[in-house]
Design an enzyme around this catalytic site. Structure first.
Site, mmCIF file in Angstrom:
data_model
loop_
_atom_site.group_PDB
_atom_site.id
_atom_site.type_symbol
_atom_site.label_atom_id
_atom_site.label_comp_id
_atom_site.label_asym_id
_atom_site.label_seq_id
_atom_site.Cartn_x
_atom_site.Cartn_y
_atom_site.Cartn_z
ATOM 1 N N HIS A 296 40.655 30.208 43.062
ATOM 2 C CA HIS A 296 41.802 29.111 41.951
ATOM 3 C C HIS A 296 42.468 28.831 43.476
ATOM 4 O O HIS A 296 43.030 27.268 42.964
ATOM 5 C CB HIS A 296 42.769 29.751 40.825
ATOM 6 C CG HIS A 296 43.607 30.967 41.925
ATOM 7 N ND1 HIS A 296 43.792 32.027 41.600
ATOM 8 C CD2 HIS A 296 44.524 30.339 42.126
ATOM 9 C CE1 HIS A 296 44.642 33.050 42.183
ATOM 10 N NE2 HIS A 296 45.411 31.920 43.130
ATOM 11 N N ASP A 329 36.636 35.292 40.666
ATOM 12 C CA ASP A 329 38.533 35.011 41.510
ATOM 13 C C ASP A 329 38.134 35.510 42.825
ATOM 14 O O ASP A 329 38.989 35.178 43.682
ATOM 15 C CB ASP A 329 39.660 34.926 40.551
ATOM 16 C CG ASP A 329 40.748 34.647 40.607
ATOM 17 O OD1 ASP A 329 40.501 32.957 41.754
ATOM 18 O OD2 ASP A 329 41.469 34.564 41.244
ATOM 19 N N SER A 412 48.563 34.800 46.695
ATOM 20 C CA SER A 412 47.078 34.123 46.445
ATOM 21 C C SER A 412 45.826 34.210 47.349
ATOM 22 O O SER A 412 45.306 33.394 48.793
ATOM 23 C CB SER A 412 46.797 33.134 45.302
ATOM 24 O OG SER A 412 47.777 33.433 44.246
#
Length: 572
Positions: A296, A329, A412
């Site tokens: 993402h 992911d 992230s």
């Protein structure tokens, strides 16, 4: 003679006064001493018939003490009178019977040895009552106290000065010596009062006063200086204390030591494309420039976007997308032409235990090289992230490591390190307060950390990264069934029909070969409880294709166990 008037006696009068006072007549036995007779009567002294003649006393010789006999009384010893100044001898002025100051006065009851020559007459008549201030105290006044002379009285002179001849002028009388008896003055201090000598000041007292003054002065000065120092912080240039420069080295297993070793291998990614932009973190996998991050983070640059990598030293480089997988992911990008890369060592996430210390590094809210620390809060925590597209194609299923190390949007793709500085997870999601968001990257809100962070285990990340680098795609382990995601019971239920009416159990697939049927409810995977379909997917994707799993299921009220060998499916 007793005329009824008491005679008050005092101390001896001064020589001038004694010369003016006539001598009283001898007292008879039992008589009270009478006042002095009139001068006319006392001109001829009355001889005492019975009393023996008193011996004459030679004042030039030492008087000898006569031993009295029992038949006759001891002669009265007459104290020598002090010498008096000479008085002019005049037969006209001296009354008959007056006694001169030069001759001794016979004691009462004794006979005079020789006739007494006439003394000069006083200038005024004596006061009969001798009232002050001309004579002695009056008859009704109390007797004054005896006043002793201030200085010792010198011994009497040996010789009596001769009486000046008649008509001779006496020498002028000098002042009365301070030791002589003076005239009684009831209102004065008396002639014998001598002022006390001035008292000398004590040197000890002066020293004590000086010491007290010095102490007071120093106390005032000290108090003023102390108040000034307290208000202004001191006098002169301010120099603050500081510890000496020490060693910059830290223990390798400390947070500082772990951060110092890992920061050169952590990068910050800036991605733009498709009308969106985002910031995330990644870390170097090898010397060829491969960098692992979250899907993402780079999703905006999937087709035609720009990816810029910034190293901890501040150097920047452009990167290209190597491969990505939505289900895990994860994504891999690569930089070229960069020297001195420092890959981070990878650990083993299967060895992690709850409570182990961890360190997270990232760029929360674009604050690069941010270091936080915490512990492993839980293991094998099934989470799902994404799902913004609505068709489920962007949902990721992660059997995550939970940590309380602060993770925020921008962390992230960053590494989660163990106590030895080895990567054990990839920070991917947080649980935001008041929401159900899982991803913390460019998609979703900007909520901060509440101590619930999740990281993809590095064992899973390593396998996916290798597949993405080698093939550009990642494979997913599958069992070949369609699950009923609307089932509300405990466990994962195999649906009656698959997508688009296809069978829910893939013919000749892993589940069909293990004997699973539509409607079976799977409750355990390798003995671990699952409560819904998402947890079953997470547990399966935590393994590699080809792994054998023991599934516990219930069918028609019976509990059965089936062994399934996982198949492989191409990821997106």
């Amino acid at each position: 003679m007793n005329d009824g008037k008491p005679n008050w006696w005092s101390r001896p009068s001064t020589p001038p006064e004694a010369a003016r006072i006539p001598t009283p007549s001898p007292a008879e036995e039992g008589d009270f001493p009478l006042q002095a007779p009139d001068p006319a009567e006392s001109a001829v002294p009355e001889p005492a018939a019975e009393a023996p003649a008193a011996p004459t006393v030679d004042m030039t010789k030492e008087p000898a003490a006569a031993e009295p006999t029992p038949s006759e009384p001891a002669p009265a010893v007459q104290a020598p009178a002090e010498p008096a100044p000479a008085v002019p001898a005049s037969s006209e002025s001296a009354p008959a019977g007056a006694v001169t100051a030069a001759e001794p006065v016979p004691a009462p009851g004794t006979r005079a040895a020789a006739p007494v020559p006439a003394a000069p007459r006083p200038l005024h008549e004596p006061d009969e009552y001798r009232t002050p201030p001309y004579g002695e105290p009056g008859p009704w006044a109390p007797a004054p106290p005896v006043q002793h002379p201030a200085a010792p009285v010198p011994p009497p002179q040996a010789a009596v000065p001769p009486v000046p001849p008649q008509g001779a002028v006496p020498p002028p009388q000098g002042p009365v010596p301070p030791h002589a008896w003076g005239q009684y003055d009831p209102w004065g201090a008396g002639p014998g009062a001598v002022p006390p000598p001035p008292r000398k000041k004590s040197r000890r007292g002066l020293a004590l006063v000086g010491a007290l003054a010095f102490a007071l002065l120093t106390g005032v000065i000290g108090g003023g200086v102390g108040a000034y120092v307290e208000r202004n912080g001191g006098i002169g240039t301010v120099e603050l204390p500081q510890a000496e420069a020490g060693s910059a080295d830290r223990a390798p297993d400390s947070v500082a030591g772990i951060a110092a070793g890992a920061l050169p291998g952590v990068v910050t990614l800036h991605v733009s494309g498709g009308g969106s932009a985002g910031t995330g973190t990644g870390f170097v996998l090898d010397n060829r420039g491969h960098i692992l991050t979250n899907n993402h983070v780079v999703d905006a640059a999937a087709t035609s976007g720009d990816i810029t990598v910034t190293f901890s030293s501040g150097e920047t480089a452009s990167a290209k997308l190597i491969g990505k997988d939505t289900g895990y992911d994860l994504a891999v990008v690569q930089v070229t032409g960069v020297r001195g890369l420092k890959p981070l060592p990878l650990g083993n996430s299967d060895d992690v235990r709850v409570g182990d210390p961890v360190v997270a590094i990232g760029a929360p809210f674009d604050l690069s090289n941010t270091v936080t620390s915490g512990i492993i809060s839980a293991k094998e925590r099934p989470i799902t992230a994404g799902g913004e597209k609505g068709d489920g194609s962007d949902i990721s299923y992660v059997d995550a490591l939970q940590t309380d190390a602060p993770i925020n949007p921008g962390n992230s793709g960053g590494p989660l390190l163990d106590g030895k500085g080895r990567v054990i997870g990839i920070n991917s999601a947080i649980r935001a307060a008041g929401g159900s968001g899982e991803g913390d990257g460019g998609s979703g809100g900007q909520a901060g950390s509440i101590g619930l962070g999740f990281a993809i285990p590095v064992n899973q990340g390593k396998r996916v990264a290798e597949e993405l680098i080698n093939t550009g795609k990642a494979t997913h382990p599958v069992i070949g069934v369609s699950l009923d995601m609307q089932f509300n019971g405990d466990g994962a239920r195999v649906g009656d029909k698959g997508k688009d009416g296809t069978p829910s159990v893939t013919p000749d697939g892993p589940a069909a070969k293990a004997g699973l049927r539509p409607g079976d409810v799977i409750t355990k995977v390798d003995g671990q409880r699952v409560h819904n379909g998402e947890e079953l997917i997470v547990k399966i994707r935590a393994h590699r294709p080809g792994d054998a799993l023991a599934l516990t299921l219930t069918r028609d009220g019976r509990e059965l166990t089936r062994t399934v060998t996982l198949g492989s499916a191409q990821g997106t």
